[in-house]
Scaffold this motif. Structure first.
Motif, PDB file in Angstrom:
ATOM      1  N   LYS A 184      96.302 -46.638  -4.983  1.00  0.00           N
ATOM      2  CA  LYS A 184      96.973 -45.450  -5.490  1.00  0.00           C
ATOM      3  C   LYS A 184      96.605 -44.262  -4.622  1.00  0.00           C
ATOM      4  CE  LYS A 184      93.328 -44.468  -8.883  1.00  0.00           C
ATOM      5  NZ  LYS A 184      93.036 -44.259 -10.327  1.00  0.00           N
ATOM      6  N   ILE A 185      97.325 -43.175  -4.804  1.00  0.00           N
ATOM      7  CA  ILE A 185      97.044 -41.967  -4.021  1.00  0.00           C
ATOM      8  C   ILE A 185      95.745 -41.344  -4.511  1.00  0.00           C
ATOM      9  CG2 ILE A 185      97.881 -39.704  -3.319  1.00  0.00           C
ATOM     10  CD1 ILE A 185      99.505 -41.999  -2.218  1.00  0.00           C
ATOM     11  N   ILE A 186      94.759 -41.238  -3.618  1.00  0.00           N
ATOM     12  CA  ILE A 186      93.456 -40.653  -3.970  1.00  0.00           C
ATOM     13  C   ILE A 186      93.067 -39.623  -2.916  1.00  0.00           C
ATOM     14  CG2 ILE A 186      92.676 -42.718  -5.198  1.00  0.00           C
ATOM     15  CD1 ILE A 186      91.018 -43.442  -2.735  1.00  0.00           C
ATOM     16  N   ASP A 187      92.174 -38.741  -3.322  1.00  0.00           N
ATOM     17  CA  ASP A 187      91.615 -37.745  -2.401  1.00  0.00           C
ATOM     18  C   ASP A 187      90.376 -38.341  -1.763  1.00  0.00           C
ATOM     19  OD1 ASP A 187      90.741 -35.576  -1.011  1.00  0.00           O
ATOM     20  OD2 ASP A 187      90.566 -34.235  -2.739  1.00  0.00           O
ATOM     21  N   LEU A 188      90.371 -38.411  -0.429  1.00  0.00           N
ATOM     22  CA  LEU A 188      89.275 -39.055   0.296  1.00  0.00           C
ATOM     23  C   LEU A 188      87.984 -38.241   0.231  1.00  0.00           C
ATOM     24  CD1 LEU A 188      88.803 -41.589   1.985  1.00  0.00           C
ATOM     25  CD2 LEU A 188      89.443 -40.287   4.024  1.00  0.00           C
ATOM     26  N   VAL A 209      92.445 -34.432   1.199  1.00  0.00           N
ATOM     27  CA  VAL A 209      92.901 -35.398   2.201  1.00  0.00           C
ATOM     28  C   VAL A 209      93.367 -36.629   1.441  1.00  0.00           C
ATOM     29  CG1 VAL A 209      92.299 -36.760   4.218  1.00  0.00           C
ATOM     30  CG2 VAL A 209      91.259 -34.498   3.889  1.00  0.00           C
ATOM     31  N   LEU A 210      94.660 -36.737   1.254  1.00  0.00           N
ATOM     32  CA  LEU A 210      95.210 -37.790   0.407  1.00  0.00           C
ATOM     33  C   LEU A 210      95.515 -39.048   1.207  1.00  0.00           C
ATOM     34  CD1 LEU A 210      97.699 -35.704  -1.772  1.00  0.00           C
ATOM     35  CD2 LEU A 210      95.289 -36.220  -2.207  1.00  0.00           C
ATOM     36  N   ILE A 211      95.162 -40.199   0.633  1.00  0.00           N
ATOM     37  CA  ILE A 211      95.481 -41.492   1.229  1.00  0.00           C
ATOM     38  C   ILE A 211      95.918 -42.437   0.115  1.00  0.00           C
ATOM     39  CG2 ILE A 211      93.794 -41.180   3.087  1.00  0.00           C
ATOM     40  CD1 ILE A 211      92.096 -43.358   1.583  1.00  0.00           C
ATOM     41  N   ASN A 212      96.496 -43.532   0.476  1.00  0.00           N
ATOM     42  CA  ASN A 212      96.823 -44.591  -0.467  1.00  0.00           C
ATOM     43  C   ASN A 212      95.714 -45.637  -0.372  1.00  0.00           C
ATOM     44  OD1 ASN A 212      98.385 -46.017  -2.369  1.00  0.00           O
ATOM     45  ND2 ASN A 212      99.285 -47.266  -0.747  1.00  0.00           N
ATOM     46  N   GLY A 213      94.828 -45.688  -1.378  1.00  0.00           N
ATOM     47  CA  GLY A 213      93.671 -46.566  -1.249  1.00  0.00           C
ATOM     48  C   GLY A 213      93.030 -46.928  -2.574  1.00  0.00           C
ATOM     49  N   ASN A 214      91.949 -47.679  -2.456  1.00  0.00           N
ATOM     50  CA  ASN A 214      91.168 -48.140  -3.605  1.00  0.00           C
ATOM     51  C   ASN A 214      89.804 -47.470  -3.548  1.00  0.00           C
ATOM     52  OD1 ASN A 214      89.087 -49.983  -4.906  1.00  0.00           O
ATOM     53  ND2 ASN A 214      90.979 -50.967  -5.588  1.00  0.00           N
ATOM     54  N   TRP A 215      89.506 -46.672  -4.560  1.00  0.00           N
ATOM     55  CA  TRP A 215      88.261 -45.875  -4.589  1.00  0.00           C
ATOM     56  C   TRP A 215      87.032 -46.768  -4.419  1.00  0.00           C
ATOM     57  CZ3 TRP A 215      87.501 -40.500  -6.248  1.00  0.00           C
ATOM     58  CH2 TRP A 215      86.157 -40.153  -6.384  1.00  0.00           C
ATOM     59  N   ASN A 216      86.921 -47.829  -5.233  1.00  0.00           N
ATOM     60  CA  ASN A 216      85.720 -48.669  -5.220  1.00  0.00           C
ATOM     61  C   ASN A 216      85.529 -49.378  -3.887  1.00  0.00           C
ATOM     62  OD1 ASN A 216      85.095 -47.990  -7.897  1.00  0.00           O
ATOM     63  ND2 ASN A 216      86.364 -49.648  -8.713  1.00  0.00           N
ATOM     64  N   GLN A 217      86.615 -49.878  -3.323  1.00  0.00           N
ATOM     65  CA  GLN A 217      86.482 -50.585  -2.048  1.00  0.00           C
ATOM     66  C   GLN A 217      86.069 -49.640  -0.929  1.00  0.00           C
ATOM     67  OE1 GLN A 217      90.153 -52.674  -1.348  1.00  0.00           O
ATOM     68  NE2 GLN A 217      89.519 -54.437  -2.579  1.00  0.00           N
ATOM     69  N   LEU A 218      86.671 -48.451  -0.882  1.00  0.00           N
ATOM     70  CA  LEU A 218      86.287 -47.484   0.148  1.00  0.00           C
ATOM     71  C   LEU A 218      84.838 -47.033  -0.033  1.00  0.00           C
ATOM     72  CD1 LEU A 218      89.529 -45.317   0.337  1.00  0.00           C
ATOM     73  CD2 LEU A 218      88.692 -46.939   2.037  1.00  0.00           C
ATOM     74  N   GLN A 219      84.407 -46.904  -1.282  1.00  0.00           N
ATOM     75  CA  GLN A 219      83.013 -46.549  -1.534  1.00  0.00           C
ATOM     76  C   GLN A 219      82.077 -47.657  -1.050  1.00  0.00           C
ATOM     77  OE1 GLN A 219      81.448 -45.961  -5.684  1.00  0.00           O
ATOM     78  NE2 GLN A 219      81.314 -43.831  -4.965  1.00  0.00           N
ATOM     79  N   GLN A 220      82.501 -48.914  -1.211  1.00  0.00           N
ATOM     80  CA  GLN A 220      81.700 -50.036  -0.712  1.00  0.00           C
ATOM     81  C   GLN A 220      81.551 -49.964   0.801  1.00  0.00           C
ATOM     82  OE1 GLN A 220      83.299 -53.872  -1.735  1.00  0.00           O
ATOM     83  NE2 GLN A 220      81.791 -54.984  -0.533  1.00  0.00           N
ATOM     84  N   ALA A 232      97.297 -40.962   6.421  1.00  0.00           N
ATOM     85  CA  ALA A 232      97.267 -39.948   5.363  1.00  0.00           C
ATOM     86  C   ALA A 232      98.596 -39.921   4.627  1.00  0.00           C
ATOM     87  CB  ALA A 232      96.957 -38.577   5.958  1.00  0.00           C
ATOM     88  N   ARG A 233      98.569 -39.341   3.434  1.00  0.00           N
ATOM     89  CA  ARG A 233      99.771 -39.207   2.617  1.00  0.00           C
ATOM     90  C   ARG A 233     100.000 -37.730   2.316  1.00  0.00           C
ATOM     91  NH1 ARG A 233     100.188 -43.545   4.234  1.00  0.00           N
ATOM     92  NH2 ARG A 233     100.533 -45.523   3.126  1.00  0.00           N
ATOM     93  N   VAL A 234     101.263 -37.362   2.154  1.00  0.00           N
ATOM     94  CA  VAL A 234     101.616 -35.978   1.856  1.00  0.00           C
ATOM     95  C   VAL A 234     101.688 -35.818   0.346  1.00  0.00           C
ATOM     96  CG1 VAL A 234     103.357 -34.182   2.128  1.00  0.00           C
ATOM     97  CG2 VAL A 234     102.912 -35.802   3.991  1.00  0.00           C
ATOM     98  N   ALA A 235     101.069 -34.747  -0.141  1.00  0.00           N
ATOM     99  CA  ALA A 235     101.077 -34.496  -1.584  1.00  0.00           C
ATOM    100  C   ALA A 235     102.492 -34.141  -2.045  1.00  0.00           C
ATOM    101  CB  ALA A 235     100.118 -33.353  -1.930  1.00  0.00           C
ATOM    102  N   ARG A 236     102.893 -34.718  -3.153  1.00  0.00           N
ATOM    103  CA  ARG A 236     104.214 -34.433  -3.728  1.00  0.00           C
ATOM    104  C   ARG A 236     104.122 -33.328  -4.769  1.00  0.00           C
ATOM    105  NH1 ARG A 236     106.827 -40.463  -4.767  1.00  0.00           N
ATOM    106  NH2 ARG A 236     106.812 -41.129  -2.574  1.00  0.00           N
TER     107      ARG A 236
END
Length: 520
Positions: free
Chosen positions: A369-373, A404-415, A514-518
């Motif tokens: 989902k869209i998250i802030d990095l 800084v918005l991306i399409n990602g998984n919070w837990n995996q990126l934290q890992q 990166a993703r653009v905020a809507r």
């Protein structure tokens, strides 16, 4: 004083020619010239000598009555042996026979019309052949052709340049004809003008099929905007980087093509045409896929060996403990220790299997989902800050003010970040400096983790993302950490890379789209 018969005979004729050209008559028999007439003769001579062409004047009997310096010098003739001589003595016999110039001059006298557009090759003794373009002009007086003027322009260099240009054109045509790459020319709007045989062979479309069509319309639908953008930039005189775009063949197949564009300008400096060179990447992609498959098989072999090695130790300990229990250990303390060894071995084997599943299992679309990095990185650094303080590591963080918005998984990126930070701490057992930064530009989000630790040897740098590769002592790591990081970042359509120098530290860089905020 004896009179010169040369002047007595030809001087009045030359005067007559001058008078005809000026629209006046003068008696041929008169040898006395007034000052005005002398000035007219001088003017005639100056005009004749200043003409860059070779000029001959012949009378109705086809005798030469005047020849300018240009003709005499290029023909290596003397005036006395030329003036008064018939044409068939001035021109070589082969020229007379080939061009039929005498008959053509007679026709000018008869018809009184200009003869133009004839070519003649003339070679004087001792000099290379020269090519002339000649014109025969009738010179009239009172409606009658009195003499004919033969104007000869030396076009030898022009012919040579034309031949060279034709040769270059033929060579370029052969290059285009037999090139393996697609060579396409188009107008400034991107409409196809030429389409070489390689393009026909690759796409199945003939030159007639595509002529006048927009290049972008031949691309796969999702690539059409990229092709249109490249064409527009090149049409504005800008350079563009080569890009891989897919063509739709006549069979409907998608052909991956690496396109490189250039432009041509007209005399005013405006871009008038585009040239595109395309390289068919079908075979290259097939080769890369085969190579990737071979790499996977090799990695599978390494992984199998690593799994066997990592699982053998805990299983061996568990097996030995189970044997002691089976034999009935008399000591309760020893009995409890065997049970503990078995549980620890099972837990370690289970952890190895869980890491393998993380390495191999692709991320589900629903988990993205869209998250802030920025909060992901900031929270991870905060969680591990105590570990850094214990090891006397100074941590510096640098984040942009905006999200800084991306399409990602919070837990995996934290890992991934935890793994990189833990590795950085392990590389600085005596303390050091850790810098964590995020930058956002050009549609990309970049995370940089920089340490001042021991660094990575150049021989190991290409292997650190391989499964089960580790430089740690046996039993202190599985070698799956960075390989799992690589898998997670790949699932996020990103890249992870390292730059390191032994004794100076390492820099890990994560590059994510990166993703653009809507607007809400």
């Amino acid at each position: 004083m004896a009179r010169d018969p040369y002047n007595d005979y030809y001087y009045p004729i030359n005067m007559q020619v001058m008078q005809v050209m000026q629209g006046r008559r003068m008696s041929i028999g008169s040898n006395t010239l007034s000052p005005s007439e002398k000035w007219q003769e001088q003017l005639y001579d100056m005009l004749l000598e200043s003409i860059p062409s070779s000029v001959l004047l012949v009378d109705r009997s086809l005798r030469v009555i005047s020849a300018n310096r240009n003709f005499l010098e290029k023909g290596r003739r003397k005036a006395r042996s030329t003036i008064g001589a018939p044409m068939n003595e001035v021109f070589p016999t082969p020229i007379l026979e080939f061009t039929k110039i005498e008959a053509k001059v007679r026709r000018v006298f008869e018809q009184g019309e200009l003869l133009r557009g004839e070519q003649i090759t003339y070679r004087a003794p001792g000099i290379p052949a020269r090519i002339y373009y000649y014109t025969v002009v009738p010179v009239k007086a009172a409606g009658r052709v009195e003499c004919a003027m033969i104007l000869m322009d030396d076009i030898t260099e022009k012919v040579r340049l034309v031949e060279q240009a034709h040769l270059v054109q033929m060579r370029l045509a052969n290059v285009v004809e037999y090139a393996n790459d697609l060579l396409v020319s188009a107008d400034a709007e991107g409409c196809i003008v030429t389409w070489n045989p390689a393009a026909e062979r690759v796409t199945g479309f003939s030159s007639r099929d595509v002529q006048g069509r927009a290049m972008c319309n031949l691309c796969e639908h999702s690539d059409q905007e990229d092709m249109k953008s490249m064409i527009q930039q090149v049409a504005r005189g800008k350079s563009v980087r080569p890009r891989e775009l897919r063509l739709v063949a006549s069979s409907g197949a998608l052909i991956p093509v690496a396109w490189a564009f250039s432009y041509m300008r007209d005399e005013s400096g405006k871009v008038s045409a585009l040239v595109a060179v395309g390289r068919d990447l079908t075979e290259r992609h097939a080769f890369e896929a085969q190579l990737a498959q071979n790499v996977k098989l090799a990695a599978l072999g390494v992984m199998a060996g690593g799994i066997a090695h990592e699982l053998r130790n805990p299983l061996s300990v568990s097996y030995s403990a189970a044997q002691f229990l089976n034999e009935g250990a008399p000591d309760p303390a020893f009995h409890a220790e065997c049970v503990q060894k078995i549980l620890a071995g099972i837990e370690r084997a289970s952890g190895i299997i869980e890491n393998l599943l993380r390495f191999s299992r692709p991320s589900e679309a629903g988990n993205m989902k869209i998250i802030d990095l920025v909060p992901v990185v900031r929270e991870t650094a905060r969680i591990l800050s105590n570990q850094g303080a214990l090891q006397k590591v100074t941590v510096t963080e640098n984040y942009p003010a905006d999200s800084v918005l991306i399409n990602g998984n919070w837990n995996q990126l934290q890992q991934v970040l935890m793994n990189l930070i833990f590795n950085a701490y392990a590389a600085m057992p005596e303390g050091g400096e850790l810098k964590i930064a995020i930058s956002h530009e050009g549609g990309r989000a970049v995370i940089v983790v920089r340490d001042t630790g021991c660094g990575i040897a150049a021989a190991n740098r290409a292997k650190i993302f391989d499964p089960f590769f580790t430089t740690n002592a046996a039993g202190s790591g599985t070698g799956l950490g960075l390989s799992i990081c690589h898998t997670i970042i790949s699932q996020h359509e990103g890249l992870i890379d390292v730059d390191s120098e032994v004794g100076k530290g390492s820099i890990f860089t994560i590059d994510l789209p990166a993703r653009v905020a809507r607007a809400q």
